[in-house]
Design an enzyme around this catalytic site. Structure first.
Site, PDB file in Angstrom:
ATOM      1  N   GLY A 278      -0.531   4.453  -0.621  1.00 53.82           N
ATOM      2  CA  GLY A 278      -1.428   5.598  -0.597  1.00 53.82           C
ATOM      3  C   GLY A 278      -0.856   6.645   0.346  1.00 53.82           C
ATOM      4  N   GLY A 279      -1.724   7.424   0.976  1.00 53.85           N
ATOM      5  CA  GLY A 279      -1.259   8.513   1.831  1.00 53.85           C
ATOM      6  C   GLY A 279      -0.351   8.067   2.954  1.00 53.85           C
ATOM      7  N   VAL A 280      -0.782   7.070   3.740  1.00 54.18           N
ATOM      8  CA  VAL A 280       0.012   6.603   4.878  1.00 54.18           C
ATOM      9  C   VAL A 280       1.304   5.953   4.400  1.00 54.18           C
ATOM     10  CG1 VAL A 280       0.076   5.020   6.847  1.00 54.18           C
ATOM     11  CG2 VAL A 280      -2.005   6.308   6.364  1.00 54.18           C
ATOM     12  N   GLY A 281       1.219   5.104   3.373  1.00 53.92           N
ATOM     13  CA  GLY A 281       2.399   4.425   2.859  1.00 53.92           C
ATOM     14  C   GLY A 281       3.458   5.396   2.365  1.00 53.92           C
TER      15      GLY A 281
ATOM     16  N   GLY B  51      -4.758  11.254  10.622  1.00 51.06           N
ATOM     17  CA  GLY B  51      -3.849  11.962   9.719  1.00 51.06           C
ATOM     18  C   GLY B  51      -2.775  11.031   9.205  1.00 51.06           C
TER      19      GLY B  51
ATOM     20  N   ALA C 282      -3.750   5.885  15.559  1.00 49.72           N
ATOM     21  CA  ALA C 282      -2.626   6.449  14.797  1.00 49.72           C
ATOM     22  C   ALA C 282      -1.343   6.257  15.602  1.00 49.72           C
ATOM     23  CB  ALA C 282      -2.890   7.900  14.443  1.00 49.72           C
TER      24      ALA C 282
ATOM     25  N   ALA D 200       4.523  -2.451  -2.773  1.00 44.63           N
ATOM     26  CA  ALA D 200       3.430  -2.939  -3.611  1.00 44.63           C
ATOM     27  C   ALA D 200       2.242  -1.997  -3.546  1.00 44.63           C
ATOM     28  CB  ALA D 200       3.003  -4.340  -3.162  1.00 44.63           C
TER      29      ALA D 200
ATOM     30  N   GLY E 118       0.818  -1.206   0.000  1.00 47.41           N
ATOM     31  CA  GLY E 118       0.000   0.000   0.000  1.00 47.41           C
ATOM     32  C   GLY E 118       0.850   1.252   0.000  1.00 47.41           C
TER      33      GLY E 118
ATOM     34  N   LYS F 148     -12.173  -0.250  15.164  1.00 45.70           N
ATOM     35  CA  LYS F 148     -11.199   0.002  16.221  1.00 45.70           C
ATOM     36  C   LYS F 148     -11.657  -0.619  17.532  1.00 45.70           C
ATOM     37  CE  LYS F 148      -9.707   4.356  14.100  1.00 45.70           C
ATOM     38  NZ  LYS F 148      -9.612   5.829  14.229  1.00 45.70           N
TER      39      LYS F 148
END
Length: 384
Positions: A17-20, A361, A173, A47, A15, A244
């Protein structure tokens, strides 16, 4: 004199995306810090949903920092991983071959240097890959909640060797919620109850309603600030909080599934995604909820309370939804998009352990993931 390298952690990231992408940037920017600690994180593969970019020799080299920086820029602009071929010593594999290559790396490195498989995706599709990696002795780090909230058997499998899995970022987070729960358990102090506001979006919405603002206006403002998903109903439905809560409940030993959690949605089914478009929901649906929400806020205020959207985990079960709480409690004082968790146990019975801070975030979540990766360093061979 340079600090000797004590631990080398090969990493495959699922991944980007934003976090990756934030994670890769953090890894690159923290090289001097980690070098002083004798730690080296070697990214051997990245990946996305369709392909895998992997170092030519996963045993001795990783993707270099220049390539990782270019990768972040390419993915941010919507370019595929294949656009990076020729910019470094790497190979590209497309699905389904990409999955096979990840397993190959897990098999080889799991028996030798070790491997950390990091899941920053947002899909259930990684579960079988993660379970295979566990079988090969790899470590797992998760920001993705879904592998831990599917079948209970999958949860059991993934946490079967608790020393080799970290999933702090799935709940708060970068907040130390999972670590606090596990430390209390390890001390022999039974946890009786956890109450938490675990959605920055809903924390912001509920605290803004105290000022007399209309629900529809607050939600639209939250969307304009980037606090909500593109369709705010993804937040207002409460399912992210429920996931969660399920992770925490399972951590407490409850063998439950999503079906066992009572989740209160902040919109009725007739305003759901299957019935109303996002545009219509924002333009004409939200305003229909103003009156009922205003009445609930006022009723709570008359009793000296405030409304918060929380998860509540007890031995009798798990609930997610609106709850009246005293204004002077940690959850009652919550303002803005922070997360707050209260943990009650024998030692924390009358005065709960309170954890508060930014709970959302990409940047914050990625920092939590990086902390989880470095927390595994003692499990890896000492190499030069």
């Amino acid at each position: 004199m340079p600090t000797p390298v004590k631990s080398v952690l090969p990493v495959v990231l699922l991944g980007c995306g934003g976090v990756g992408r934030y994670l890769l940037r953090h890894i690159v920017s923290c090289r001097p810090l980690h070098a002083n600690q004798g730690v080296a994180i070697r990214v051997v593969g990245v990946a996305d949903s369709s392909s895998l970019l992997v170092a030519e020799d996963v045993h001795s080299t990783g993707l270099d920092d220049a390539l990782l920086t270019q990768l972040c820029a390419a993915k941010s602009s919507g370019s595929p991983l294949s656009s990076l071929l020729g910019r470094g010593h790497c190979q590209l594999f497309k699905n389904p071959e990409a999955r096979v290559k990840v397993i190959d790396a897990a098999t080889t490195l799991g028996r030798t240097t070790g491997l950390v498989l990091v899941d920053c995706s947002a899909t259930y599709d990684t579960v079988s890959l993660l379970k295979d990696a566990v079988d090969h002795g790899c470590c797992i780090v998760l920001a993705n909640k879904k592998p831990l909230t599917g079948a209970y058997e999958d949860f059991q499998k993934l946490v079967s060797n608790f020393r080799r899995i970290r999933f702090e970022s799935t709940v708060g987070a970068g907040l130390p919620v999972i670590a606090s729960v596990t430390r209390i358990f390890a001390s022999g102090d039974p946890i009786s109850r956890i109450v938490g506001s675990l959605s920055g979006t809903l924390g912001y919405v509920m605290s803004e309603l105290e000022d007399g603002k209309k629900f529809s206006e607050v939600v639209k403002n939250a969307k304009s600030l980037g606090y909500t998903e593109p369709d705010p109903r993804d937040d207002l439905g409460g399912m992210d909080v429920a996931r969660k809560a399920l992770i925490l409940a399972r951590l407490l030993g409850q063998q439950i599934s999503m079906e066992n959690i009572n989740v209160e949605s902040l919109f009725p089914s007739e305003l759901g995604p299957d019935a109303v478009s996002t545009k219509d929901f924002l333009e004409s649906g939200l305003v229909q909820l103003d009156k009922s929400m205003e009445e609930r806020v006022k009723a709570a205020s008359l009793r000296g309370n405030v409304l918060r959207y929380v998860c509540e985990i007890e031995s009798t079960g798990c609930q997610v939804g609106l709850k009246e709480l005293p204004k002077d409690s940690a959850l009652g004082r919550l303002r803005g998009s922070d997360n707050v968790v209260e943990i009650y146990s024998r030692c924390y019975q009358s005065s709960p352990l309170v954890i508060q801070g930014a709970g959302a975030g990409n940047d914050t979540t990625a920092a939590g993931v990086l902390a989880d990766i470095t927390d595994l360093q003692d499990l890896f061979q000492t190499t030069a």
